[in-house]
Design an enzyme around this catalytic site. Structure first.
Site, mmCIF file in Angstrom:
data_model
loop_
_atom_site.group_PDB
_atom_site.id
_atom_site.type_symbol
_atom_site.label_atom_id
_atom_site.label_comp_id
_atom_site.label_asym_id
_atom_site.label_seq_id
_atom_site.Cartn_x
_atom_site.Cartn_y
_atom_site.Cartn_z
ATOM 1 N N LYS A 1 -7.726 10.850 19.198
ATOM 2 C CA LYS A 1 -6.844 10.547 20.342
ATOM 3 C C LYS A 1 -7.686 10.118 21.539
ATOM 4 O O LYS A 1 -7.362 9.176 22.256
ATOM 5 C CB LYS A 1 -5.979 11.763 20.690
ATOM 6 C CG LYS A 1 -4.885 12.008 19.656
ATOM 7 C CD LYS A 1 -4.163 13.330 19.837
ATOM 8 C CE LYS A 1 -3.261 13.572 18.623
ATOM 9 N NZ LYS A 1 -2.590 14.879 18.631
ATOM 10 N N GLN B 1 -2.660 20.495 21.279
ATOM 11 C CA GLN B 1 -2.801 20.175 19.857
ATOM 12 C C GLN B 1 -2.256 21.318 19.002
ATOM 13 O O GLN B 1 -2.603 22.485 19.208
ATOM 14 C CB GLN B 1 -4.283 19.916 19.537
ATOM 15 C CG GLN B 1 -4.542 19.473 18.112
ATOM 16 C CD GLN B 1 -3.939 18.104 17.790
ATOM 17 O OE1 GLN B 1 -3.980 17.183 18.595
ATOM 18 N NE2 GLN B 1 -3.358 17.983 16.608
ATOM 19 N N ASP C 1 3.875 14.221 24.021
ATOM 20 C CA ASP C 1 4.301 14.441 22.633
ATOM 21 C C ASP C 1 5.824 14.400 22.493
ATOM 22 O O ASP C 1 6.344 14.321 21.383
ATOM 23 C CB ASP C 1 3.813 15.816 22.135
ATOM 24 C CG ASP C 1 2.485 15.718 21.384
ATOM 25 O OD1 ASP C 1 2.143 14.610 20.919
ATOM 26 O OD2 ASP C 1 1.815 16.756 21.239
#
Ligand code: NAP
Length: 273
Positions: A47, A91, A114
């Site tokens: 990422k 994460q 997200d």
């Protein structure tokens, strides 16, 4: 025909790069990693690499696995209040002592790249524009659009009902006026549903799509990625068996994976303050 996620994601990353370079306020993505899960470390690094590629500042905050839930929530609050930070994600998976629902709820919906915060999930569910769509389903929709695959009126089967892929995928297909069937581990006769679908999206993590005859011109999207008994990365779809009868099919690797990263970067390029 192959749904080429590598090529399509490269186009999207170029578009995001142009978009970022035209912004007055540069985006800054913060990724929080708790613990030392090796797969998570790789995902986080990928990422960061993608963020750098498109000109998005990115910071990784590594916290030890003993970090308490309260400490993590405090860190999120600090980042919510930091106007230099325009996007953040934590994460997953998290260590067992931390409640992931509390964590995603704590992230400001306007920084929730997200798209897992209940406000963004709820906005999608009631037909309001969320601040962010979850990266994997959004990436899949972009992949279908790249190949001009009609979604409106299509019979779509989504296999898997996780909060990160299956459920938002179904919502996004519904938003685009597909007729959606969601399958899960209690669904009977999945193969019959697969065989009659125009679009099949499988997000399970097991070899589940193996039928020889799928519907003519159907579109098969393989989200799954896991190691088989020989330690090789594979997907949910038995590519060799299914591909001869499908119209479009996404490979693993090189399909949904790169689209997820590009889609996340598209989210990270959005600045809401
Ligand atoms: P998850 O949370 O484990 O959910 C798996 C889903 O599959 C569950 O809803 C489960 O049903 C369902 N399922 C399990 N066995 C089944 C069966 N025999 N028949 C039908 N459904 C079954 O997984 P996830 O996070 O959504 O991820 C799914 C896969 O996609 C994994 O391989 C993951 O690595 C991959 N993934 C890839 C990307 C990418 O960018 N390429 C992104 C995210 C995830 P129940 O709800 O009934 O248990």
């Amino acid at each position: 025909m192959i749904l080429d996620g590598k090529q399509t994601s490269a186009k999207i990353l170029d578009m995001v790069k142009d978009r970022v370079s035209a912004l007055d306020k540069k985006p800054h993505l913060v990724v929080i990693l708790v613990g030392d899960n090796p797969a998570s470390k790789i995902y986080v690094r990928n990422k960061q690499k993608a963020a750098l590629q498109v000109g998005i500042q990115s910071t990784i905050i590594e916290l030890p696995k003993e970090t308490t839930e309260a400490e993590l929530l405090d860190k999120i609050e600090e980042l919510n209040n930091n106007s230099d930070v325009t996007g953040m994600l934590v994460q997953l998976p998290l260590p067992e002592h931390i409640n992931k629902n509390k964590v995603v709820t704590a992230i400001s919906p306007k920084k929730d790249v997200d798209g897992f915060n209940p406000e963004n999930v709820g906005r999608l569910a009631i037909g309001l524009e969320p601040y962010f769509y979850p990266a994997t389903p959004q990436g899949i929709i972009m992949l279908l659009d790249e190949y001009n695959i009609p979604i409106k009126g299509a019979d779509a089967v989504v296999i898997g009902r996780s909060n990160i892929v299956g459920k938002p995928m179904a919502q996004m297909l519904l938003k685009r006026n597909a007729t959606v069937t969601i399958c899960h581990s209690f669904t009977q006769n999945i193969e019959d549903k697969i065989k009659t679908a125009d679009i099949v999206i499988s997000a399970v993590g097991k070899k589940i799509v193996r039928c020889k005859m799928v519907k003519k011109n159907s579109v098969i999207v393989d989200v799954g990625i896991f190691k088989n008994e020989n330690g090789q990365l594979t997907g949910d779809v038995d590519f060799d068996v299914v591909s001869p009868s499908a119209g479009f099919i996404s490979p693993v690797p090189g399909g949904v994976g790169p689209m997820t990263i590009a889609s996340l970067m598209l989210n990270a390029s959005k600045v809401y303050q």
